[in-house]
Scaffold this active site. Structure first.
Site, PDB file in Angstrom:
ATOM      1  CG  HIS A  41      -2.428  -0.564   1.385  1.00  0.00           C
ATOM      2  ND1 HIS A  41      -2.991  -1.222   1.922  1.00  0.00           N
ATOM      3  CD2 HIS A  41      -2.727  -0.979  -0.173  1.00  0.00           C
ATOM      4  CE1 HIS A  41      -4.289  -1.969   1.644  1.00  0.00           C
ATOM      5  NE2 HIS A  41      -3.908  -2.298   0.564  1.00  0.00           N
ATOM      6  CG  HIS A 124      -6.642  -4.053   5.490  1.00  0.00           C
ATOM      7  ND1 HIS A 124      -5.756  -5.323   5.821  1.00  0.00           N
ATOM      8  CD2 HIS A 124      -5.014  -3.038   5.407  1.00  0.00           C
ATOM      9  CE1 HIS A 124      -4.493  -4.702   5.608  1.00  0.00           C
ATOM     10  NE2 HIS A 124      -4.418  -3.280   5.876  1.00  0.00           N
ATOM     11  CD  GLU A 126      -2.635  -8.779   7.603  1.00  0.00           C
ATOM     12  OE1 GLU A 126      -2.371  -9.370   8.627  1.00  0.00           O
ATOM     13  OE2 GLU A 126      -2.088  -7.794   7.651  1.00  0.00           O
ATOM     14  CB  CYS A 197       4.386  -8.289  11.208  1.00  0.00           C
ATOM     15  SG  CYS A 197       4.811  -6.640  10.615  1.00  0.00           S
ATOM     16  CB  SER A 226      -3.067  -0.692   8.041  1.00  0.00           C
ATOM     17  OG  SER A 226      -3.960  -1.161   9.157  1.00  0.00           O
TER      18      SER A 226
END
Length: 314
Positions: A41, A124, A126, A197, A226
């Site tokens: 993104h 989103h 993901e 993460c 995000s």
């Protein structure tokens, strides 16, 4: 005025890998290469790949039969994978390995019929891909964005439940949601550590330090990123005004009135060249000193798919 640069900032290992996959596929197979959704993104990155011959699409029905398609770093649902296989498309998977790890958690829950709760932002890519790993009608997967959503779940307290999280969330908000889940469902299972993460965690911690020192924080990143949005929100939450910018063209000189120290960071999908272009632009507006915070060293590297890796070595 002076600038303080956050450390770490910018590209993470998953983004590096995803961009390399597109570039190597173009180099080896030639244009056009189709990419389902923006590979990462960031508008600057996507525009650069378009210029090299990448064609970005939202659905596989936009991809011609027999073409090469790349799945973005955000991952895709099992339904998308099955469709690509049915149409015999040549696929290179740029899904971040840390997202794949969450996919595997969902797949295990699906296989067992355990109901799964995903903490994430509705819509989103993901989240869409992660929820699409669950296909057991005897169970189900449910999305919560905040503590208030938990009351709407309608699940029994003694049900067999597990949770997982989107990888790019606010650490603070996620901790609150996990604690609320555990209070309502004491037997709920989940990862020993949340799924946010390492890069998201490190960049949020760096912004905490930056916000203590700066009177304005600029976050280089696109509006649909995000993790970039979370960085801007965190700085603001700490009491330091923040702005999310794609590049120097977005800077309003009025933001700088009365400011002596500007903090700059970048989301995990924003390249360092954009950070430096922001720095150079700010120098024309009166910045005379640039320094960088000490921060943790990141040495994580994710390899590209074997077919591309072998050619890269040769």
């Amino acid at each position: 005025m002076n600038i303080i640069l956050a450390n770490p900032r910018g590209f993470c290992a998953g983004v590096d890998r995803a961009i390399s996959i597109v570039e190597l596929a173009l180099e080896i197979h030639g244009a056009p290469i189709y990419v389902r959704h923006e590979v990462v993104h960031n508008r600057f990155v996507v525009d650069g790949l378009k210029a090299k011959g990448a064609i970005f699409v939202e659905e596989l029905d936009e991809v011609p039969d027999g073409a090469i398609v790349i799945f973005s770093a955000h991952g895709v649902s099992q339904a998308v994978r099955h469709e690509a296989k049915r149409r015999e498309l040549k696929v290179f998977d740029a899904t971040c390995p840390l997202v794949t790890k969450v996919h595997m958690q969902v797949a295990r829950a699906s296989k067992k019929g355990t109901k799964a709760i995903l903490i994430g932002h509705e819509g989103h890519p993901e989240v869409v891909g992660t929820m699409g790993q669950y296909d057991n009608e005897k169970g189900g997967i449910f999305l919560v964005e905040d503590v208030e959503d938990i009351a709407k779940l309608g699940l029994k307290e003694d049900e067999d439940l597990t949770f997982m999280t989107q990888t790019t969330l606010s650490i603070d908000d996620t901790i609150d949601v996990i604690e609320a889940l555990k209070q309502k469902y004491p037997a709920i299972q989940g990862p020993r550590k949340n799924d946010i993460c390492y890069a998201t965690t490190n960049r949020q911690q760096a912004v905490r330090e930056l916000a203590k020192l700066a009177q304005l924080v600029l976050v280089v990143g696109s509006k649909n990123s995000s993790n970039s949005n979370r960085l801007a929100e965190l700085a603001s939450r700490m009491g330091t005004p923040s702005q999310l910018i794609d590049g120097p063209q977005d800077i309003d000189p009025n933001w700088l009135q009365g400011v002596t120290t500007i903090g700059i960071t970048a989301g995990a999908s924003a390249p360092e060249v954009l950070v430096q272009s922001v720095v150079e632009h700010l120098k024309t507006l009166g910045v005379t000193k640039v320094e960088e915070l000490e921060g943790c060293e990141e040495n994580t590297v994710f390899e590209v798919p074997r077919e591309l890796r072998i050619t890269e070595v040769n």
